[in-house]
Design a protein around this motif. Structure first.
Motif, PDB file in Angstrom:
ATOM      1  N   ARG A 132       1.867  -2.000   4.147  1.00 38.67           N
ATOM      2  CA  ARG A 132       1.020  -2.183   2.967  1.00 38.67           C
ATOM      3  C   ARG A 132      -0.119  -1.158   2.959  1.00 38.67           C
ATOM      4  O   ARG A 132      -0.465  -0.598   1.902  1.00 38.67           O
ATOM      5  CB  ARG A 132       0.450  -3.601   2.955  1.00 38.67           C
ATOM      6  CG  ARG A 132      -0.408  -3.887   1.735  1.00 38.67           C
ATOM      7  CD  ARG A 132      -0.859  -5.348   1.716  1.00 38.67           C
ATOM      8  NE  ARG A 132      -1.666  -5.596   0.538  1.00 38.67           N
ATOM      9  CZ  ARG A 132      -1.169  -5.824  -0.675  1.00 38.67           C
ATOM     10  NH1 ARG A 132       0.147  -5.821  -0.861  1.00 38.67           N
ATOM     11  NH2 ARG A 132      -1.970  -6.027  -1.697  1.00 38.67           N
ATOM     12  N   LEU A 133      -0.701  -0.889   4.120  1.00 39.61           N
ATOM     13  CA  LEU A 133      -1.790   0.079   4.211  1.00 39.61           C
ATOM     14  C   LEU A 133      -1.288   1.478   3.820  1.00 39.61           C
ATOM     15  O   LEU A 133      -1.951   2.194   3.058  1.00 39.61           O
ATOM     16  CB  LEU A 133      -2.341   0.099   5.636  1.00 39.61           C
ATOM     17  CG  LEU A 133      -3.434   1.151   5.912  1.00 39.61           C
ATOM     18  CD1 LEU A 133      -4.641   0.912   5.007  1.00 39.61           C
ATOM     19  CD2 LEU A 133      -3.836   1.134   7.381  1.00 39.61           C
ATOM     20  N   VAL A 134      -0.117   1.851   4.339  1.00 40.66           N
ATOM     21  CA  VAL A 134       0.446   3.155   3.994  1.00 40.66           C
ATOM     22  C   VAL A 134       0.725   3.237   2.494  1.00 40.66           C
ATOM     23  O   VAL A 134       0.473   4.248   1.841  1.00 40.66           O
ATOM     24  CB  VAL A 134       1.733   3.412   4.801  1.00 40.66           C
ATOM     25  CG1 VAL A 134       2.427   4.690   4.315  1.00 40.66           C
ATOM     26  CG2 VAL A 134       1.418   3.516   6.286  1.00 40.66           C
ATOM     27  N   GLY A 135       1.224   2.129   1.928  1.00 38.91           N
ATOM     28  CA  GLY A 135       1.502   2.108   0.496  1.00 38.91           C
ATOM     29  C   GLY A 135       0.253   2.302  -0.335  1.00 38.91           C
ATOM     30  O   GLY A 135       0.266   3.043  -1.334  1.00 38.91           O
TER      31      GLY A 135
ATOM     32  N   GLY B 257       4.393   4.859  -2.757  1.00 41.16           N
ATOM     33  CA  GLY B 257       3.480   3.758  -2.491  1.00 41.16           C
ATOM     34  C   GLY B 257       3.959   2.454  -3.100  1.00 41.16           C
ATOM     35  O   GLY B 257       3.870   1.387  -2.473  1.00 41.16           O
ATOM     36  N   ILE B 258       4.481   2.535  -4.332  1.00 43.82           N
ATOM     37  CA  ILE B 258       4.987   1.326  -4.997  1.00 43.82           C
ATOM     38  C   ILE B 258       6.166   0.736  -4.232  1.00 43.82           C
ATOM     39  O   ILE B 258       6.257  -0.489  -4.028  1.00 43.82           O
ATOM     40  CB  ILE B 258       5.407   1.651  -6.450  1.00 43.82           C
ATOM     41  CG1 ILE B 258       4.169   1.973  -7.285  1.00 43.82           C
ATOM     42  CG2 ILE B 258       6.176   0.490  -7.074  1.00 43.82           C
ATOM     43  CD1 ILE B 258       4.487   2.458  -8.689  1.00 43.82           C
ATOM     44  N   VAL B 259       7.056   1.607  -3.768  1.00 45.32           N
ATOM     45  CA  VAL B 259       8.216   1.133  -3.000  1.00 45.32           C
ATOM     46  C   VAL B 259       7.763   0.421  -1.735  1.00 45.32           C
ATOM     47  O   VAL B 259       8.254  -0.666  -1.398  1.00 45.32           O
ATOM     48  CB  VAL B 259       9.142   2.319  -2.651  1.00 45.32           C
ATOM     49  CG1 VAL B 259      10.198   1.889  -1.626  1.00 45.32           C
ATOM     50  CG2 VAL B 259       9.822   2.849  -3.898  1.00 45.32           C
ATOM     51  N   LEU B 260       6.809   1.017  -1.021  1.00 40.41           N
ATOM     52  CA  LEU B 260       6.334   0.394   0.215  1.00 40.41           C
ATOM     53  C   LEU B 260       5.654  -0.939  -0.048  1.00 40.41           C
ATOM     54  O   LEU B 260       5.773  -1.891   0.740  1.00 40.41           O
ATOM     55  CB  LEU B 260       5.379   1.331   0.941  1.00 40.41           C
ATOM     56  CG  LEU B 260       6.005   2.559   1.619  1.00 40.41           C
ATOM     57  CD1 LEU B 260       4.936   3.434   2.228  1.00 40.41           C
ATOM     58  CD2 LEU B 260       7.020   2.143   2.672  1.00 40.41           C
ATOM     59  N   LEU B 261       4.940  -1.054  -1.127  1.00 44.36           N
ATOM     60  CA  LEU B 261       4.233  -2.304  -1.444  1.00 44.36           C
ATOM     61  C   LEU B 261       5.184  -3.388  -1.907  1.00 44.36           C
ATOM     62  O   LEU B 261       4.919  -4.583  -1.698  1.00 44.36           O
ATOM     63  CB  LEU B 261       3.160  -2.052  -2.504  1.00 44.36           C
ATOM     64  CG  LEU B 261       1.955  -1.226  -2.039  1.00 44.36           C
ATOM     65  CD1 LEU B 261       1.027  -0.962  -3.200  1.00 44.36           C
ATOM     66  CD2 LEU B 261       1.208  -1.958  -0.917  1.00 44.36           C
ATOM     67  N   ARG B 262       6.279  -2.984  -2.555  1.00 38.39           N
ATOM     68  CA  ARG B 262       7.220  -3.993  -3.054  1.00 38.39           C
ATOM     69  C   ARG B 262       8.205  -4.491  -2.021  1.00 38.39           C
ATOM     70  O   ARG B 262       8.635  -5.640  -2.058  1.00 38.39           O
ATOM     71  CB  ARG B 262       8.003  -3.398  -4.244  1.00 38.39           C
ATOM     72  CG  ARG B 262       7.188  -3.349  -5.531  1.00 38.39           C
ATOM     73  CD  ARG B 262       8.063  -2.957  -6.698  1.00 38.39           C
ATOM     74  NE  ARG B 262       7.340  -3.062  -7.944  1.00 38.39           N
ATOM     75  CZ  ARG B 262       7.891  -2.812  -9.130  1.00 38.39           C
ATOM     76  NH1 ARG B 262       9.159  -2.450  -9.206  1.00 38.39           N
ATOM     77  NH2 ARG B 262       7.189  -2.949 -10.227  1.00 38.39           N
ATOM     78  N   VAL B 263       8.601  -3.603  -1.077  1.00 37.48           N
ATOM     79  CA  VAL B 263       9.566  -4.014  -0.042  1.00 37.48           C
ATOM     80  C   VAL B 263       8.867  -4.890   0.993  1.00 37.48           C
ATOM     81  O   VAL B 263       7.862  -4.481   1.577  1.00 37.48           O
ATOM     82  CB  VAL B 263      10.171  -2.773   0.634  1.00 37.48           C
ATOM     83  CG1 VAL B 263      11.093  -3.209   1.787  1.00 37.48           C
ATOM     84  CG2 VAL B 263      10.949  -1.963  -0.377  1.00 37.48           C
ATOM     85  N   PRO B 264       9.357  -6.087   1.219  1.00 36.13           N
ATOM     86  CA  PRO B 264       8.683  -6.971   2.175  1.00 36.13           C
ATOM     87  C   PRO B 264       8.809  -6.430   3.596  1.00 36.13           C
ATOM     88  O   PRO B 264       9.796  -5.790   3.949  1.00 36.13           O
ATOM     89  CB  PRO B 264       9.452  -8.294   2.037  1.00 36.13           C
ATOM     90  CG  PRO B 264      10.778  -7.909   1.484  1.00 36.13           C
ATOM     91  CD  PRO B 264      10.551  -6.723   0.606  1.00 36.13           C
ATOM     92  N   SER B 265       7.785  -6.681   4.381  1.00 36.15           N
ATOM     93  CA  SER B 265       7.827  -6.252   5.779  1.00 36.15           C
ATOM     94  C   SER B 265       8.752  -7.155   6.572  1.00 36.15           C
ATOM     95  O   SER B 265       9.143  -8.229   6.124  1.00 36.15           O
ATOM     96  CB  SER B 265       6.405  -6.292   6.384  1.00 36.15           C
ATOM     97  OG  SER B 265       5.960  -7.629   6.423  1.00 36.15           O
ATOM     98  N   SER B 266       9.130  -6.741   7.797  1.00 32.05           N
ATOM     99  CA  SER B 266      10.033  -7.526   8.633  1.00 32.05           C
ATOM    100  C   SER B 266       9.420  -8.868   8.997  1.00 32.05           C
ATOM    101  O   SER B 266      10.113  -9.867   9.178  1.00 32.05           O
ATOM    102  CB  SER B 266      10.354  -6.739   9.906  1.00 32.05           C
ATOM    103  OG  SER B 266       9.174  -6.416  10.606  1.00 32.05           O
ATOM    104  N   ARG B 267       8.075  -8.950   9.081  1.00 25.29           N
ATOM    105  CA  ARG B 267       7.419 -10.201   9.419  1.00 25.29           C
ATOM    106  C   ARG B 267       7.544 -11.193   8.288  1.00 25.29           C
ATOM    107  O   ARG B 267       7.639 -12.401   8.488  1.00 25.29           O
ATOM    108  CB  ARG B 267       5.947  -9.918   9.740  1.00 25.29           C
ATOM    109  CG  ARG B 267       5.161 -11.155  10.160  1.00 25.29           C
ATOM    110  CD  ARG B 267       3.736 -10.815  10.527  1.00 25.29           C
ATOM    111  NE  ARG B 267       3.727  -9.878  11.661  1.00 25.29           N
ATOM    112  CZ  ARG B 267       2.608  -9.379  12.157  1.00 25.29           C
ATOM    113  NH1 ARG B 267       1.415  -9.678  11.629  1.00 25.29           N
ATOM    114  NH2 ARG B 267       2.660  -8.546  13.182  1.00 25.29           N
ATOM    115  N   GLU B 268       7.534 -10.661   6.997  1.00 25.62           N
ATOM    116  CA  GLU B 268       7.613 -11.545   5.844  1.00 25.62           C
ATOM    117  C   GLU B 268       9.029 -11.994   5.569  1.00 25.62           C
ATOM    118  O   GLU B 268       9.273 -12.981   4.900  1.00 25.62           O
ATOM    119  CB  GLU B 268       7.060 -10.814   4.612  1.00 25.62           C
ATOM    120  CG  GLU B 268       5.597 -10.493   4.723  1.00 25.62           C
ATOM    121  CD  GLU B 268       5.121  -9.611   3.589  1.00 25.62           C
ATOM    122  OE1 GLU B 268       3.907  -9.590   3.335  1.00 25.62           O
ATOM    123  OE2 GLU B 268       5.985  -8.941   2.977  1.00 25.62           O
TER     124      GLU B 268
END
Length: 307
Positions: free
Chosen positions: A3-6, A295-306
């Motif tokens: 999310r930070l990178v996004g 950035g949008i792609v990174l923010l929309r794709v859920p992280s492995s923790r989520e």
């Protein structure tokens, strides 16, 4: 972390997207300007020219080589203007008469639009002048309209009328034609015998009267002339209005070598203008869009923790 990178990518992308129009419409206008350190030598040639030779006390006919040296006064270039000094020398190569005419012209003009600025000791042959109109250059982004262009012989500006499009050395150019009306440029006393006035003795009052047609071929994006032609008609007239003899009658045209050199300089300047006004803004815009999408792609794709 994703999310930070996004967020960082979105911020960077927005910056480059905003930067693109700023470079094109704001920064470019400040970077595109006439140089303060100008140094050029241009050559013109006049075939079958007529002039009064003070050495021979008669009118001679010959081919004239005209050299124009232009040098920028860097120390006097301040704020929005530059200062250029020009020295013009004409030599008669047919009759072996060097330096038949020598003039100096110091001018200041706006470095963005080429319009004369009255400062910095502007003069013609050490006599102060009031500058107006275009001095050496036309504005960047020349339009198909009439411009006033300063004439150093009469020390006034006259209309240079748009006369169509042309091609010089592969460059698309605009052609402008300036008509200079008959103007007294000097009053002097001349021996009557020199003027073939047999009924008179001693000196006779006469005027040196100049008129001419100047043609400029101008590359429109840079405002730089790539070719010039000067039709000069200078005669001695007595006070009764009678034309007594030619003083300087010639049609001077820039040599092919000079035109080729000017065209090369214009092409180099066009490359710089294209870089500033098109390439850099376009690269900034594309990079900005790519960063925003990333950035949008990174923010929309859920992280492995989520997940």
């Amino acid at each position: 972390m994703r999310r930070l990178v996004g967020v960082v990518l979105l911020a960077a992308g927005a910056f480059f997207i905003v930067l693109a129009p700023l470079v094109k419409f704001v920064v470019a206008d400040k970077l595109i300007q006439a140089p303060a350190d100008q140094y050029t030598i241009t050559e013109l040639r006049a075939e079958n020219a007529q002039y009064f030779s003070t050495q021979d006390l008669k009118v001679l006919t010959g081919t004239l080589d005209i050299t124009v040296t232009t040098r920028g006064d860097v120390k006097e270039a301040k704020d929005d203007h530059v200062v250029w000094d020009q020295f013009t020398s004409a030599s008669d190569v047919t009759n072996g008469r060097p330096g038949i005419s020598m003039t100096e012209f110091r001018s200041a003009f706006n470095k963005y639009d080429g319009v004369g600025v009255n400062c910095c000791g502007a003069n013609v042959d050490s006599e102060p002048v009031q500058l107006e109109g275009q001095i050496y250059l036309f504005p960047f982004g020349v339009e198909q309209k009439t411009y006033k262009v300063f004439n150093s012989s009469t020390r006034k500006a006259y209309d240079a009328v748009f006369a169509g499009e042309d091609t010089i050395e592969g460059l698309q150019v605009y052609k402008f034609v300036q008509q200079v009306p008959p103007t007294v440029v000097q009053s002097l006393n001349v021996p009557a015998s020199v003027l073939s006035m047999t009924a008179e003795t001693g000196d006779v009052a006469a005027d040196r009267v100049y008129d001419g047609t100047n043609t400029f071929w101008v590359e429109p994006k840079t405002g730089a002339p790539v070719k010039q032609e000067q039709q000069r008609h200078e005669v001695l007239k007595t006070k009764d209005g009678v034309e007594r003899m030619p003083a300087f009658v010639a049609t001077a045209v820039m040599t092919p070598e000079t035109v080729t050199g000017l065209a090369k300089t214009v092409r180099d300047n066009l490359s710089q203008i294209t870089l500033i006004t098109i390439t850099l803004p376009l690269v900034s815009l594309i990079l900005g869009v790519a960063l925003v999408l990333g950035g949008i792609v990174l923010l929309r794709v859920p992280s492995s923790r989520e997940a």
